[in-house]
Design a protein around this motif. Sequence first.
Motif, short mmCIF file in Angstrom:
data_model
loop_
_atom_site.label_atom_id
_atom_site.label_comp_id
_atom_site.label_asym_id
_atom_site.label_seq_id
_atom_site.Cartn_x
_atom_site.Cartn_y
_atom_site.Cartn_z
N HIS A 1 -2.04 -8.92 -3.95
CA HIS A 1 -1.91 -8.05 -2.77
C HIS A 1 -2.78 -6.80 -2.93
CE1 HIS A 1 0.94 -10.25 -0.45
NE2 HIS A 1 1.97 -10.09 -1.28
N VAL A 2 -2.72 -6.19 -4.09
CA VAL A 2 -3.50 -4.97 -4.33
C VAL A 2 -4.99 -5.28 -4.24
CG1 VAL A 2 -4.09 -3.21 -6.05
CG2 VAL A 2 -1.69 -3.87 -5.69
N SER A 3 -5.40 -6.42 -4.81
CA SER A 3 -6.81 -6.81 -4.72
C SER A 3 -7.25 -7.00 -3.27
CB SER A 3 -7.04 -8.10 -5.52
OG SER A 3 -8.37 -8.56 -5.37
N ASN A 4 -6.39 -7.67 -2.47
CA ASN A 4 -6.70 -7.86 -1.05
C ASN A 4 -6.80 -6.52 -0.32
OD1 ASN A 4 -6.67 -10.62 -1.40
ND2 ASN A 4 -4.58 -10.88 -0.68
N LEU B 1 0.83 -1.21 0.00
CA LEU B 1 0.00 0.00 0.00
C LEU B 1 0.86 1.26 0.00
CD1 LEU B 1 -2.67 1.53 0.25
CD2 LEU B 1 -2.55 1.17 2.74
N ARG B 2 1.91 1.26 0.77
CA ARG B 2 2.79 2.44 0.83
C ARG B 2 3.45 2.70 -0.52
NH1 ARG B 2 4.91 0.60 6.77
NH2 ARG B 2 3.36 1.78 7.99
N LEU B 3 3.81 1.62 -1.22
CA LEU B 3 4.39 1.80 -2.56
C LEU B 3 3.35 2.28 -3.55
CD1 LEU B 3 6.66 -1.39 -2.61
CD2 LEU B 3 7.43 0.99 -2.51
N VAL B 4 2.11 1.76 -3.43
CA VAL B 4 1.03 2.25 -4.28
C VAL B 4 0.81 3.73 -4.04
CG1 VAL B 4 -1.47 2.13 -4.67
CG2 VAL B 4 -0.14 0.02 -4.51
N THR C 1 -10.07 -4.91 -1.04
CA THR C 1 -11.16 -5.59 -0.33
C THR C 1 -11.19 -5.19 1.14
OG1 THR C 1 -11.07 -7.51 -1.82
CG2 THR C 1 -12.09 -7.85 0.34
N LYS C 2 -10.03 -5.20 1.78
CA LYS C 2 -9.98 -4.89 3.21
C LYS C 2 -10.30 -3.42 3.50
CE LYS C 2 -6.59 -8.50 4.32
NZ LYS C 2 -5.25 -8.78 4.88
N LEU C 3 -9.85 -2.52 2.63
CA LEU C 3 -10.08 -1.09 2.87
C LEU C 3 -11.43 -0.64 2.31
CD1 LEU C 3 -6.56 0.46 2.12
CD2 LEU C 3 -7.46 -0.53 4.24
N ARG C 4 -12.09 -1.56 1.58
CA ARG C 4 -13.38 -1.25 0.95
C ARG C 4 -13.26 -0.05 0.01
NH1 ARG C 4 -14.10 -3.31 5.85
NH2 ARG C 4 -15.63 -4.98 6.10
N VAL C 5 -12.25 -0.10 -0.84
CA VAL C 5 -12.04 0.91 -1.89
C VAL C 5 -11.99 0.20 -3.22
CG1 VAL C 5 -10.82 2.46 -0.30
CG2 VAL C 5 -9.52 0.81 -1.68
N SER C 6 -12.11 0.96 -4.29
CA SER C 6 -12.15 0.34 -5.62
C SER C 6 -11.10 0.87 -6.57
CB SER C 6 -13.54 0.54 -6.25
OG SER C 6 -13.85 1.93 -6.32
N SER C 7 -10.18 1.71 -6.08
CA SER C 7 -9.17 2.26 -6.99
C SER C 7 -7.89 2.55 -6.23
CB SER C 7 -9.68 3.55 -7.63
OG SER C 7 -9.80 4.58 -6.65
N ARG C 8 -6.81 2.72 -6.98
CA ARG C 8 -5.53 3.06 -6.38
C ARG C 8 -5.59 4.45 -5.74
NH1 ARG C 8 -1.53 -0.43 -8.53
NH2 ARG C 8 0.18 1.05 -8.23
N ALA C 9 -6.33 5.33 -6.37
CA ALA C 9 -6.45 6.69 -5.82
C ALA C 9 -7.15 6.66 -4.47
CB ALA C 9 -7.22 7.58 -6.79
N ALA C 10 -8.21 5.84 -4.36
CA ALA C 10 -8.93 5.75 -3.10
C ALA C 10 -8.07 5.09 -2.03
CB ALA C 10 -10.23 4.98 -3.29
N ALA D 1 2.86 5.84 -3.12
CA ALA D 1 3.99 6.60 -3.65
C ALA D 1 3.97 6.67 -5.17
CB ALA D 1 5.29 5.99 -3.18
N GLY D 2 2.94 6.05 -5.79
CA GLY D 2 2.81 6.11 -7.23
C GLY D 2 3.58 5.04 -7.99
N VAL D 3 4.04 4.01 -7.29
CA VAL D 3 4.81 2.95 -7.94
C VAL D 3 3.86 1.98 -8.63
CG1 VAL D 3 6.52 1.12 -7.57
CG2 VAL D 3 6.56 3.18 -6.12
N THR D 4 4.17 1.55 -9.84
CA THR D 4 3.32 0.61 -10.57
C THR D 4 3.46 -0.80 -9.99
OG1 THR D 4 5.02 0.01 -12.17
CG2 THR D 4 3.67 1.95 -12.69
N ASN D 5 2.48 -1.65 -10.32
CA ASN D 5 2.54 -3.03 -9.83
C ASN D 5 3.80 -3.74 -10.31
OD1 ASN D 5 0.08 -2.50 -8.72
ND2 ASN D 5 -0.98 -4.25 -9.62
N LYS D 6 4.17 -3.50 -11.55
CA LYS D 6 5.36 -4.15 -12.11
C LYS D 6 6.61 -3.72 -11.35
CE LYS D 6 7.45 -5.27 -16.57
NZ LYS D 6 7.09 -6.68 -16.46
N ALA D 7 6.69 -2.43 -11.04
CA ALA D 7 7.85 -1.93 -10.31
C ALA D 7 7.85 -2.44 -8.87
CB ALA D 7 7.87 -0.40 -10.33
N ILE D 8 6.65 -2.56 -8.28
CA ILE D 8 6.56 -3.11 -6.93
C ILE D 8 7.07 -4.55 -6.92
CG2 ILE D 8 4.96 -3.82 -5.11
CD1 ILE D 8 3.21 -1.44 -5.88
#
Length: 546
Positions: free
Chosen positions: A520-523, A494-497, A526-535, A499-506
Motif C-alpha cells: 500500500h505504501v509503495s502504491n 496515508l493518514r496513518l503514515v 507511486t500515485k503521489l509521485r513522492v519517494s519518502s514518508r515525509a514527502a 500520523a507517524g504510525v509505522t508500517n508494522k503498527a498500521i
Amino acid sequence: MTAADSLERGRASYAQRAWSAAYEALSAADRTSPLEGDDLELLATSAYMLGREDDYVTLLERAHRAHLDAREPLRAARCAFWVGLALMLRAEIARGTGWFGRAERLLDRAGRECAERGYLLIPRILQHTAAGDGEGAYAAASEAAEIGERFGDRDLVALVVQEQGHALVRQGRVEEGLRLVDEVMVSVTAGELSPIVTGLVYCNTIAFCQGVFELRRAREWTDALAEWCDRQPDMVAHTGLCLVHRAEIMELQGAWPGALEEARRAAVRLSRGTANRRSAGYAYYRQGEVQRLQGELDAAEESYREALSRGCEPQPGLALLRLAQGNGAAASAAIRRVLGETTARLRRAALLPAVVEIMLAAGDVEAAESACRELEEISAVQQSELLQAVSGQARGAVALARGDPGAALVALRRAFDSWQRLEAPYESARVRVLLGLTCSALGDDDTAALELGAAREELSRLGAALDVARVDSLAGGAPGGDAHGLTPRELQVLRLVAAGVTNKAIAAELVVSDRTVDRHVSNIFTKLRVSSRAAATAYAYEHRLV
C-alpha cells in the motif's frame, strides 16, 4: 410415503424443474426399491443440475446397466456416451474413451442406424476442434446433424449444428457461422431441449461469442441464460459460469461493483467439483481484472494468483498489473512470453491490445506497431465491432507515439464511436484521454482540455483511481475531489503514515499483513509521485487529506 408415492412425486418435481425435490424423492424411491433405467436417468439429471458431479456419473452408470438388463442397447449406449463425456470434461481421458468405446460396441452389435451414432461423432468433432482442424470439425458435425434430423433428435441437432457454426466462424465464414449459432439458440430459448443440453448450449454459445468478440450476442444470450437460471433457484450446474459471463459483460459496461460481486459468487459456486476447477480460475481472473481497474493492486494480484493456482493463465491482466505497479520490465517479459506461446488467432487478438499498451510504455514503438498490424489483420477477417474498436484504439495510440496526430485522430474517433455504440464507458474514456493528447499535439488546447475533462469525469465515476491520477498528471492536476487517485484503503494508510504510525503498527491496526501495508505504501508513493514518508505526509497536509 411408499416407494410408488416417492417415485410419482420425484417425476412430478422433475417435470417442474424442482431439482432438489426431484433428487430427494427419486433417491427415496430408489432406496426402497432400485429404480429402472428411465427413472435412474431422471435422478442422474437431477444430480447434475444440483452440481453433484460424482453422483451424476454413478447414476448414469447404473442406468446404463439397467438398460442392458432390460435389453435396450440403444438407451444403454446413450447413457454410455454421457458417462464418457462427463469423464472427458473431468480430464479422465482414459475412462472417458473406454465408455465411448463401450457405446460404439453396443451400436455395432445392434446393427442398425440410430440417433446414438450421431452422438458418438461428437468426440470426433471435439478432437478436430482441439487440433485446429476446422474443416474436419465441420464435416463431422454435418454428418451428425444429418443423423439427428433424420431421427428427430433435437438435442443432437442443437449440439452439432452449434459446432458447425463454430467451425465456420473459425474458418473466417463469420456471418454464415453465426447464423447457425443463432438458429440453435432459438430452439434453446423456446424450451425445446433437455435440461442438460440446454445448459451446455447456453454456456458454450456465450463463451464462444465472447471468444470471437461478438459482444452483442454474448450480452443477449447471457441475459437469456440468467432468466433460465432464475427460474430454477436450486440449480447449481451452469449458474457459476453464468455469473462469470455476467461479470465480464458488467465489467465492460462499467458496472464494476456488480461485476466484482458476480465474480465472487461464481468462485464460490464453482469451488465444488473437479470439472469446475478451471472455471473457478476464470472467476478469480475476472475479480482481478475489476480490482486492477479500481486501483486495488494488492487485491488484484491475489486474485490473479488464485486464478493461476486453478489452471487459468492470468494474462494479460497480470502483465498490465505489473505495468501499473511501475515494473515495465516484468510487464514486457510476461506479455512477450504469453504471446510467444499462443498460436490461436483469436486468443492472440485478446492479448495484442495489452502488447501495444505495454510496448508503448516501454518506448518500443516498433513492437507496438507490429502488434497493432496483426490486430488490424484479425479484425478485418473477424468483422467484429468490438475488435474494430480495439484495433482502432491501438492504431490511434501507435500513430500518436509515431508523431502523426492527424492519423491518430481519425483512428481514435472511429474507435470512440464504436465503444460508445457498445456501451463501454471505461474504454470510451481511455480513448478520450488519447483524443485529448492528440488534440493537444495538433495545437487545439481547448478541445484537448474538454476531452481530458470529460474523460476524468467518467473515470472518476467508474472508480478508476489510477486512470484518474494519470489524467490529472496530464492536465496539471484537478481541483478538489480525488485528484490523488488513491483508493479508500490507500487513503486510510496515508493518514496513518502522516500520523507517524509505522508500517508494522498500521498492519496491526488494519488487521492485515506487513507485506500488504508495504505494498500500500509503495502504491501511495507511486500515485503521489513522492519517494519518502515525509514527502507523502507533506502531500497529505498540503491537499487536506488529513
